[in-house]
Enzyme design. Structure first.
Site, PDB file in Angstrom:
ATOM      1  N   GLY A  97       0.941  -1.340   0.343  1.00 35.61           N
ATOM      2  CA  GLY A  97      -0.018  -0.283  -0.225  1.00 35.61           C
ATOM      3  C   GLY A  97       1.025   1.476  -0.073  1.00 35.61           C
TER       4      GLY A  97
ATOM      5  N   HIS B 196      -0.194   1.120 -12.702  1.00 34.61           N
ATOM      6  CA  HIS B 196       0.798   0.318 -13.807  1.00 34.61           C
ATOM      7  C   HIS B 196       2.498   0.860 -13.949  1.00 34.61           C
ATOM      8  CE1 HIS B 196       1.116  -3.619 -15.574  1.00 34.61           C
ATOM      9  NE2 HIS B 196       1.911  -3.258 -16.031  1.00 34.61           N
TER      10      HIS B 196
HETATM   11  C1  GRF Z   1       2.942  -0.989  -7.774  1.00 36.70           C
HETATM   12  O1  GRF Z   1       4.320  -1.064  -8.289  1.00 36.70           O
HETATM   13  C2  GRF Z   1       1.947  -0.659  -8.482  1.00 36.70           C
HETATM   14  O2  GRF Z   1       2.094   0.174 -10.049  1.00 36.70           O
HETATM   15  C3  GRF Z   1       1.341  -1.613  -8.902  1.00 36.70           C
HETATM   16  O3  GRF Z   1       1.609  -2.361  -8.057  1.00 36.70           O
HETATM   17  C4  GRF Z   1       1.994  -1.797  -7.273  1.00 36.70           C
HETATM   18  C5  GRF Z   1       1.424  -1.035  -5.449  1.00 36.70           C
HETATM   19  O4  GRF Z   1       2.893  -1.452  -4.694  1.00 36.70           O
HETATM   20  N1  GRF Z   1      -0.266  -2.139  -9.387  1.00 36.70           N
HETATM   21  P1  GRF Z   1       2.466  -0.626  -3.248  1.00 36.70           P
HETATM   22  O5  GRF Z   1       1.159  -1.566  -3.036  1.00 36.70           O
HETATM   23  O6  GRF Z   1       1.199   0.705  -3.772  1.00 36.70           O
HETATM   24  O7  GRF Z   1       3.686  -0.350  -2.571  1.00 36.70           O
END
Ligand code: GRF
Length: 210
Positions: free
Chosen positions: A13, A111
């Site tokens: 998160g 993404h």
């Molecule tokens: C991020 O790299 C985002 O681009 C992808 O999942 C990851 C989530 O990371 N969809 P976090 O949980 O926000 O640290």
């Protein structure tokens, strides 16, 4: 009326945290994060929300016969909460039409690559960065896009380019891209809340703030 935002997250998160920080520091002129949901009971994202006294929802996928039923329940809850914008932030499940069709152009995702490259099934986490490095691409980056019925295929809202360095590993590239994600996602959300995103087909025009 403020834009009511729900964030869906399955893991650490950090993108959720970036959105919470942007909101709490007054970066969103016109929005509030009203709900954080997860499909994982132990998701750190839920803890982050609780720390800031934001409502949380854990919905156990095991209690639902199929993904459509799970998503239909989510759609019902989001509608009851009058949610205007749903932000996927490391949400690991693929959304079904039961949710996507109820919130057209109201669901965003981030993404960690430059779509439409390096997206689609299996392209999550370090797999994305491994594929970028293996391809020999000189540039990667991150993309915020609207979610449609496909996987990583909806209209692109904002992108940032990050160079791939010769000595990069998937981990080092992921780390540099994540820093950019944390800047990019709040910007995209703010533009949405200020009604600055005009979608024509697959192209999203960015309008000047009124
Ligand atoms: C991020 O790299 C985002 O681009 C992808 O999942 C990851 C989530 O990371 N969809 P976090 O949980 O926000 O640290």
């Amino acid at each position: 009326m403020k834009t009511r935002i729900a964030v869906m997250a399955s893991g650490g998160g950090t993108n959720l945290q970036a959105l919470l920080d942007a909101w709490k520091s007054g970066q969103f002129s016109n929005a509030e994060i009203t709900l954080v949901m997860s499909n994982k009971k132990e998701a750190k994202a839920l803890e982050r929300a609780k720390t800031l006294e934001v409502s949380t929802l854990f919905l156990d996928p095991k209690q639902y016969s199929k993904p459509e039923a799970y998503d239909a329940e989510l759609a019902k809850r989001f509608m009851a909460e009058k949610i205007d914008l749903i932000c996927l932030a490391g949400y690991i499940r693929i959304l079904t039409p039961a949710l996507v069709n109820k919130f057209p152009l109201k669901i965003m995702n981030i993404h960690p690559a430059l779509l439409p490259g390096f997206g689609g099934e299996g392209m999550y986490g370090l797999h994305v960065h491994e594929a970028v490095i293996a391809s020999g691409a000189k540039y990667s980056g991150c993309t915020v896009h609207f979610v449609d019925a496909g996987t990583d295929t909806g209209p692109i809202i904002l992108q940032v380019v990050v160079p791939v360095l010769d000595h990069d590993t998937a981990e080092s590239l992921a780390e540099r891209i994540l820093i950019e994600e944390h800047r990019l996602y709040p910007r995209a959300v703010d533009l949405f809340c200020d009604e600055c995103l005009q979608v024509k087909g697959n192209r999203v025009a960015i309008l000047e703030k009124a």
